[in-house]
Design an enzyme around this catalytic site. Structure first.
Site, PDB file in Angstrom:
ATOM      1  N   SER A 129       1.266  -1.787  -0.031  1.00 15.92           N
ATOM      2  CA  SER A 129      -0.146  -0.480  -0.334  1.00 15.92           C
ATOM      3  C   SER A 129       0.850   1.018  -0.035  1.00 15.92           C
ATOM      4  CB  SER A 129      -1.036   0.182   1.848  1.00 15.92           C
ATOM      5  OG  SER A 129      -1.846   1.699   1.271  1.00 15.92           O
ATOM      6  N   TYR A 185      -0.511   0.024  10.144  1.00 19.29           N
ATOM      7  CA  TYR A 185      -0.803  -0.664   9.694  1.00 19.29           C
ATOM      8  C   TYR A 185       0.966   0.045   8.191  1.00 19.29           C
ATOM      9  CZ  TYR A 185      -3.021  -1.191   4.803  1.00 19.29           C
ATOM     10  OH  TYR A 185      -3.314  -1.073   3.639  1.00 19.29           O
TER      11      TYR A 185
END
Length: 312
Positions: free
Chosen positions: A159, A185
């Site tokens: 990501s 994350y």
């Protein structure tokens, strides 16, 4: 200096367009998280090209619905469902033990994003445990199956959030520092990139390559922990002042490209976005790849740490 890989495809391309004309008959693929979001569309495109596809999922009922949907849509009856909880070492080990025969494509797609602080029974931070350690254990456990395939590909879905944090080796599991969902994350997504770098280095002689990618912004169940305020802030931080959502079919395109494109034959350890190899991240933007995510020393350190963590 290697030449960045470009393709005829773009941010608007769909997974079906990327795989059009590619015959995957006789190839076997696994897609983790294959029952939701871009996992469904990744699996659908691979099955549509003739691959035998296993959906590795936590929710078997959702997996079975997806299996039926893909079979109906593609006419390919070689779609299967198998249970896999990436945060559970026993579940990963059981999945690996049940796999038989070669594996040509492994798409490490499942993940969790910006969740509240949660831990595994071992005390591992859950995003890192799920997004990295689970996939690490799965892929290394399937190494023999990948090597047996000849020319196998591992797809590591990362990501742009990897730009938020390197892997903080001194305190990966937030035992000393205050927990912050996006930092957690971010480091797990950096770990996905580093994994592809080191897997390619270690396994190239087995014909195995691994690449990572940013799928783009897709509104799926992955964002279940994210508020509308979070989304507005992400729009403001996107660098260009705009924030364009992709459809799940578009979001799966870079995964499918990395998994199948002849242009990536023998290519590994690279990071892709919008169906092309990404350049270095430029300050103030949310695109490109961070230098720390491609750092070979960090990649080796993470691999060794991951082995030790899972063996403890």
């Amino acid at each position: 200096m290697t030449t960045p890989i470009t393709t005829p495809f773009s941010a608007q391309s769909t997974a079906a367009e990327v795989v059009d004309g590619i015959d995957l008959t006789g190839r076997r693929a696994i897609v983790t998280g294959g029952a939701s979001g871009i996992g469904v569309e990744t699996a659908r495109a691979l099955a549509g090209a003739g691959a035998e596809v296993t959906l590795a999922v936590r929710d078997l009922a959702a997996g079975e619905r997806t299996e039926s949907d893909i079979i109906a849509a593609t006419g390919n009856k070689q779609v299967h469902v198998a249970p896999l909880d990436l945060a559970d070492r026993a579940s990963v080990a059981a999945f690996v033990a049940a796999w038989d025969g070669p594996l040509h494509i492994l798409v490490n797609n499942a993940g969790m994003m910006a969740s509240p602080e949660m831990r595994t029974p071992e005390g591992w931070e859950l995003q890192f445990a799920t997004n990295h350690l689970g996939h690490f254990g799965l892929t290394t456990g399937l190494h023999h199956a990948l090597a047996a395939a000849g020319g196998a590909r591992v797809v590591s879905v990362s990501s742009s959030a990897h730009l938020r944090s390197p892997v903080v080796f001194e305190d990966i599991h937030f035992r000393e520092r205050a927990y912050e969902p996006w930092s957690a994350y971010g480091q797990s997504k950096t770990a996905n990139v580093l994994f592809a770098v080191e897997a390619t280095r270690r396994w190239a002689d087995d014909g195995i390559t691994a690449n990572s990618l940013m799928p783009g912004a897709i509104r799926t169940n992955l964002q279940r922990h994210i508020t509308d305020e979070d989304l507005e802030r992400m729009r403001r931080q996107s660098g260009s002042g705009s924030f364009t959502w992709k459809t799940p079919e578009q979001g799966a395109s870079t995964s499918v490209l990395v998994a199948t494109s002849p242009l990536l034959e023998g290519v590994g350890g690279r990071y892709f976005e919008d169906c092309a190899e990404a350049g270095p991240n430029q300050p103030g933007t949310r695109s490109g790849v961070a230098a720390y995510a491609l750092d070979p020393e960090a990649a080796t350190r993470l691999w060794e740490l991951s082995i030790d963590t899972l063996a403890a």
